[in-house]
Write a protein that holds these residues in place. Sequence first.
Motif, PDB file in Angstrom:
ATOM      1  N   SER A  45       8.362  -0.142  -0.668  1.00 42.52           N
ATOM      2  CA  SER A  45       8.912   0.973  -1.452  1.00 42.52           C
ATOM      3  C   SER A  45       9.031   0.613  -2.929  1.00 42.52           C
ATOM      4  O   SER A  45       8.796   1.454  -3.804  1.00 42.52           O
ATOM      5  N   GLN A  46       9.372  -0.639  -3.217  1.00 42.36           N
ATOM      6  CA  GLN A  46       9.416  -1.093  -4.613  1.00 42.36           C
ATOM      7  C   GLN A  46       8.023  -1.025  -5.231  1.00 42.36           C
ATOM      8  O   GLN A  46       7.854  -0.531  -6.347  1.00 42.36           O
ATOM      9  N   GLY A  97      -0.854  -5.299   2.477  1.00 37.54           N
ATOM     10  CA  GLY A  97      -1.113  -4.056   3.192  1.00 37.54           C
ATOM     11  C   GLY A  97      -0.790  -2.828   2.368  1.00 37.54           C
ATOM     12  O   GLY A  97      -1.397  -1.768   2.551  1.00 37.54           O
ATOM     13  N   THR A  98       0.141  -2.954   1.446  1.00 36.33           N
ATOM     14  CA  THR A  98       0.504  -1.850   0.561  1.00 36.33           C
ATOM     15  C   THR A  98      -0.469  -1.726  -0.598  1.00 36.33           C
ATOM     16  O   THR A  98      -0.765  -0.621  -1.049  1.00 36.33           O
ATOM     17  N   ARG A  99      -0.988  -2.838  -1.045  1.00 37.29           N
ATOM     18  CA  ARG A  99      -1.890  -2.858  -2.215  1.00 37.29           C
ATOM     19  C   ARG A  99      -3.362  -2.924  -1.808  1.00 37.29           C
ATOM     20  O   ARG A  99      -4.176  -3.507  -2.519  1.00 37.29           O
ATOM     21  N   ILE A 100      -3.711  -2.285  -0.724  1.00 40.45           N
ATOM     22  CA  ILE A 100      -5.091  -2.331  -0.236  1.00 40.45           C
ATOM     23  C   ILE A 100      -6.083  -1.914  -1.326  1.00 40.45           C
ATOM     24  O   ILE A 100      -7.137  -2.524  -1.477  1.00 40.45           O
ATOM     25  N   ALA A 101      -5.754  -0.896  -2.078  1.00 36.53           N
ATOM     26  CA  ALA A 101      -6.676  -0.409  -3.105  1.00 36.53           C
ATOM     27  C   ALA A 101      -6.870  -1.422  -4.233  1.00 36.53           C
ATOM     28  O   ALA A 101      -7.882  -1.386  -4.935  1.00 36.53           O
ATOM     29  N   ASP A 102      -5.933  -2.335  -4.398  1.00 38.51           N
ATOM     30  CA  ASP A 102      -6.019  -3.339  -5.469  1.00 38.51           C
ATOM     31  C   ASP A 102      -6.874  -4.527  -5.087  1.00 38.51           C
ATOM     32  O   ASP A 102      -7.259  -5.310  -5.955  1.00 38.51           O
ATOM     33  N   ALA A 103      -7.145  -4.706  -3.807  1.00 32.77           N
ATOM     34  CA  ALA A 103      -7.890  -5.872  -3.334  1.00 32.77           C
ATOM     35  C   ALA A 103      -9.103  -5.403  -2.538  1.00 32.77           C
ATOM     36  O   ALA A 103      -8.967  -4.663  -1.578  1.00 32.77           O
ATOM     37  N   ALA A 104     -10.274  -5.864  -2.948  1.00 32.05           N
ATOM     38  CA  ALA A 104     -11.507  -5.418  -2.312  1.00 32.05           C
ATOM     39  C   ALA A 104     -11.528  -5.716  -0.808  1.00 32.05           C
ATOM     40  O   ALA A 104     -12.077  -4.949  -0.038  1.00 32.05           O
ATOM     41  N   GLY A 105     -10.912  -6.803  -0.397  1.00 30.89           N
ATOM     42  CA  GLY A 105     -10.964  -7.184   1.013  1.00 30.89           C
ATOM     43  C   GLY A 105      -9.758  -6.775   1.826  1.00 30.89           C
ATOM     44  O   GLY A 105      -9.678  -7.090   3.004  1.00 30.89           O
ATOM     45  N   GLY A 106      -8.806  -6.090   1.221  1.00 34.38           N
ATOM     46  CA  GLY A 106      -7.595  -5.710   1.951  1.00 34.38           C
ATOM     47  C   GLY A 106      -6.704  -6.915   2.204  1.00 34.38           C
ATOM     48  O   GLY A 106      -6.509  -7.738   1.330  1.00 34.38           O
ATOM     49  N   VAL A 107      -6.205  -7.045   3.406  1.00 29.57           N
ATOM     50  CA  VAL A 107      -5.352  -8.168   3.782  1.00 29.57           C
ATOM     51  C   VAL A 107      -6.220  -9.390   4.031  1.00 29.57           C
ATOM     52  O   VAL A 107      -7.204  -9.327   4.784  1.00 29.57           O
ATOM     53  N   VAL A 130       5.079  -0.833  10.824  1.00 26.20           N
ATOM     54  CA  VAL A 130       6.155  -0.633   9.843  1.00 26.20           C
ATOM     55  C   VAL A 130       5.570  -0.482   8.449  1.00 26.20           C
ATOM     56  O   VAL A 130       5.960   0.409   7.686  1.00 26.20           O
ATOM     57  N   ILE A 131       4.624  -1.331   8.115  1.00 33.77           N
ATOM     58  CA  ILE A 131       3.991  -1.284   6.791  1.00 33.77           C
ATOM     59  C   ILE A 131       3.254   0.044   6.606  1.00 33.77           C
ATOM     60  O   ILE A 131       3.388   0.702   5.571  1.00 33.77           O
ATOM     61  N   ALA A 132       2.498   0.459   7.602  1.00 33.28           N
ATOM     62  CA  ALA A 132       1.764   1.728   7.512  1.00 33.28           C
ATOM     63  C   ALA A 132       2.729   2.903   7.404  1.00 33.28           C
ATOM     64  O   ALA A 132       2.532   3.815   6.592  1.00 33.28           O
ATOM     65  N   PHE A 137       5.709   7.327   4.263  1.00 27.86           N
ATOM     66  CA  PHE A 137       6.938   7.902   3.715  1.00 27.86           C
ATOM     67  C   PHE A 137       6.956   7.804   2.188  1.00 27.86           C
ATOM     68  O   PHE A 137       7.284   8.768   1.499  1.00 27.86           O
ATOM     69  N   ASN A 138       6.599   6.635   1.659  1.00 32.23           N
ATOM     70  CA  ASN A 138       6.611   6.436   0.205  1.00 32.23           C
ATOM     71  C   ASN A 138       5.687   7.417  -0.503  1.00 32.23           C
ATOM     72  O   ASN A 138       6.075   8.035  -1.496  1.00 32.23           O
ATOM     73  N   ARG A 139       4.495   7.550  -0.004  1.00 29.15           N
ATOM     74  CA  ARG A 139       3.529   8.415  -0.675  1.00 29.15           C
ATOM     75  C   ARG A 139       3.986   9.865  -0.684  1.00 29.15           C
ATOM     76  O   ARG A 139       3.871  10.554  -1.691  1.00 29.15           O
ATOM     77  N   GLY A 140       4.519  10.332   0.424  1.00 28.46           N
ATOM     78  CA  GLY A 140       5.030  11.700   0.453  1.00 28.46           C
ATOM     79  C   GLY A 140       6.177  11.894  -0.529  1.00 28.46           C
ATOM     80  O   GLY A 140       6.196  12.865  -1.295  1.00 28.46           O
ATOM     81  N   ASN A 141       7.130  10.983  -0.520  1.00 26.45           N
ATOM     82  CA  ASN A 141       8.279  11.101  -1.420  1.00 26.45           C
ATOM     83  C   ASN A 141       7.886  11.015  -2.886  1.00 26.45           C
ATOM     84  O   ASN A 141       8.441  11.736  -3.724  1.00 26.45           O
ATOM     85  N   VAL A 142       6.950  10.145  -3.205  1.00 30.86           N
ATOM     86  CA  VAL A 142       6.505  10.020  -4.603  1.00 30.86           C
ATOM     87  C   VAL A 142       5.789  11.298  -5.043  1.00 30.86           C
ATOM     88  O   VAL A 142       6.020  11.801  -6.142  1.00 30.86           O
TER      89      VAL A 142
END
Length: 157
Positions: A45-46, A97-107, A130-132, A137-142
């Motif tokens: 969430s942060q 897992g949250t920053r998947i778009a920032d890393a070409a290979g994901g986790v 939990v991460i997914a 929830f975060n994306r909807g709220n933002v």
Amino acid sequence: MHARLNLFENQVAAKFGRHLVAASKVLADSTLPAATQELVKLRASQINGCGFCVDMHTKDAAHAGETSTRLNLVAAWREATVFTDAERAALELAEQGTRIADAAGGVTDEAWANAAKHYDEDQLAALVSVIALINAFNRGNVMIQQPAGDYQPGQFG
């Protein structure tokens, strides 16, 4: 400040929300420690800038007995000495897992292997879920700019 969409009054949003909450109850019943779940939800969430979820999970964790020191250090967990090796592995997995778009290979394989050293297969499944879920929830709220600050522990059941 008002949300762009009332998630509780809109039929589609409310129905979808009930399904997300049902999924969270499955995770609450898992063997993944509740404290780890709250730390992971707070860190994701942060990262996502979801004030509502930061407020909620900070308060829920404190209500469950989490210390203010640990809660205050979640954003800087790499430099903090107050987390177990298992919690650190979970926080790393949550970040990647949250920053998947920032890393070409994901986790990375390294992050996954580190988490697998501390959690069994069911706990890993819960951790991934939990991460997914918190990211959903975060994306909807933002997107709707859900205001933060008024949450009360246990407000949603």
